[in-house]
Design a protein around this motif. Structure first.
Motif, PDB file in Angstrom:
ATOM      1  N   ILE A  90     -53.315  22.718 -32.888  1.00  0.00           N
ATOM      2  CA  ILE A  90     -52.633  23.200 -34.100  1.00  0.00           C
ATOM      3  C   ILE A  90     -52.998  22.333 -35.304  1.00  0.00           C
ATOM      4  O   ILE A  90     -53.169  22.837 -36.426  1.00  0.00           O
TER       5      ILE A  90
ATOM      6  N   HIS B 153     -52.278  20.714 -27.080  1.00  0.00           N
ATOM      7  CA  HIS B 153     -51.662  21.715 -27.954  1.00  0.00           C
ATOM      8  C   HIS B 153     -51.464  21.177 -29.375  1.00  0.00           C
ATOM      9  O   HIS B 153     -51.756  21.877 -30.352  1.00  0.00           O
TER      10      HIS B 153
ATOM     11  N   GLY C 145     -46.719  26.379 -34.427  1.00  0.00           N
ATOM     12  CA  GLY C 145     -47.044  25.464 -33.336  1.00  0.00           C
ATOM     13  C   GLY C 145     -45.864  25.006 -32.505  1.00  0.00           C
ATOM     14  O   GLY C 145     -46.045  24.341 -31.480  1.00  0.00           O
TER      15      GLY C 145
ATOM     16  N   ILE D 235     -46.557  26.888 -22.375  1.00  0.00           N
ATOM     17  CA  ILE D 235     -47.485  27.904 -22.851  1.00  0.00           C
ATOM     18  C   ILE D 235     -48.920  27.466 -22.557  1.00  0.00           C
ATOM     19  O   ILE D 235     -49.272  26.298 -22.729  1.00  0.00           O
TER      20      ILE D 235
ATOM     21  N   SER E  81     -60.657  28.117 -25.274  1.00  0.00           N
ATOM     22  CA  SER E  81     -59.518  27.755 -24.430  1.00  0.00           C
ATOM     23  C   SER E  81     -59.983  27.343 -23.037  1.00  0.00           C
ATOM     24  O   SER E  81     -59.422  26.415 -22.435  1.00  0.00           O
TER      25      SER E  81
ATOM     26  N   ARG F  35     -51.704  32.747 -30.256  1.00  0.00           N
ATOM     27  CA  ARG F  35     -50.551  32.720 -31.148  1.00  0.00           C
ATOM     28  C   ARG F  35     -50.956  32.219 -32.537  1.00  0.00           C
ATOM     29  O   ARG F  35     -50.589  32.811 -33.558  1.00  0.00           O
TER      30      ARG F  35
ATOM     31  N   SER G 102     -52.965  31.188 -24.571  1.00  0.00           N
ATOM     32  CA  SER G 102     -51.862  31.859 -25.268  1.00  0.00           C
ATOM     33  C   SER G 102     -51.518  31.149 -26.572  1.00  0.00           C
ATOM     34  O   SER G 102     -51.172  31.790 -27.567  1.00  0.00           O
ATOM     35  N   TYR G 103     -51.635  29.835 -26.561  1.00  0.00           N
ATOM     36  CA  TYR G 103     -51.338  29.046 -27.757  1.00  0.00           C
ATOM     37  C   TYR G 103     -52.360  29.331 -28.851  1.00  0.00           C
ATOM     38  O   TYR G 103     -52.013  29.527 -30.021  1.00  0.00           O
TER      39      TYR G 103
ATOM     40  N   PRO H  43     -46.611  21.348 -22.169  1.00  0.00           N
ATOM     41  CA  PRO H  43     -46.047  22.600 -22.686  1.00  0.00           C
ATOM     42  C   PRO H  43     -46.194  23.729 -21.668  1.00  0.00           C
ATOM     43  O   PRO H  43     -47.184  23.782 -20.925  1.00  0.00           O
TER      44      PRO H  43
END
Length: 220
Positions: A109, A105, A133, A60, A30, A68, A64-65, A58
């Protein structure tokens, strides 16, 4: 296919050690993706709009993405390394689609989805990944197809390439740990010895990058 099986076996053998360091791996990933994104946001050159480009950034964070996805995707640990390799292949093959805050992001995903489908015997379907996502199933289907074309359907990862990327991320993890021990907050002003790139090793066998692309990815 033989390389894929060997990586799967390695993943099983290293499951417990990997479980302990995965939070650090995700942090390193990240951090690198954030630095590249923020640097490319500032580029004055024209950047092509694609299906991965959102209308707004986004809310987020990248970290954090990723967390998740890690918490809900239930894919093997090796999938995240392979997903990162796929992202590197994507930016090398698509020099006019640099990773930035508007597309990172969706690229994350999608790369994890493609990696899980290729690496794991069992994986969730596109509808599930779409929910994780925060996008629609239709969009997830389209992004998967665009991503596959973007990397030229080059899904196989050799064991040596996998190990090279693991070593690179390990070095980044050590660097971040040292920064934390010195009470330094990682920022764009910090320059690592290798420069921050998605490209791990300019001499490794998968590298298709040109000198121009390397400059594009560097967060100097």
């Amino acid at each position: 296919m033989a390389d894929q099986i060997q990586i799967q076996i390695m993943n099983q053998d290293l499951e417990e050690p990997m479980a302990e360091i995965m939070p650090s791996v995700l942090t390193a990933m990240s951090y690198l993706l954030q630095r590249v994104s923020e640097t490319n946001d500032k580029l004055s050159q024209k950047q092509r709009i694609s299906s991965f480009t959102g209308l707004t950034k986004p809310s987020i964070s990248i970290r954090s993405y990723l967390e998740r996805i890690f918490n809900y995707a239930n894919c093997s640990y090796s999938c995240y390394i392979v997903a990162y390799i796929y992202l590197d292949r994507f930016v090398k093959k698509q020099p006019f689609l640099p990773i930035n805050s508007f597309n990172v992001h969706r690229l994350i995903i999608t790369s994890v989805l493609v990696s899980a489908k290729f690496m794991d015997d069992l994986s969730y379907n596109n509808g599930y990944y779409a929910k994780v996502g925060g996008i629609s199933r239709e969009e997830m289907n389209m992004l998967e197809l665009d991503f596959l074309f973007g990397i030229g359907f080059q899904l196989n990862v050799t064991v040596s390439t996998f190990n090279n990327y693991c070593c690179f991320l390990q070095r980044e993890m050590v660097m971040l740990t040292k920064m934390k021990s010195l009470f330094l907050e990682p920022s764009l002003s910090f320059k690592s010895s290798s420069k921050t790139k998605l490209l791990m090793n300019p001499h490794e066998e998968d590298s298709l990058s040109t000198h121009h692309n390397k400059k594009q990815l560097a967060a100097a």
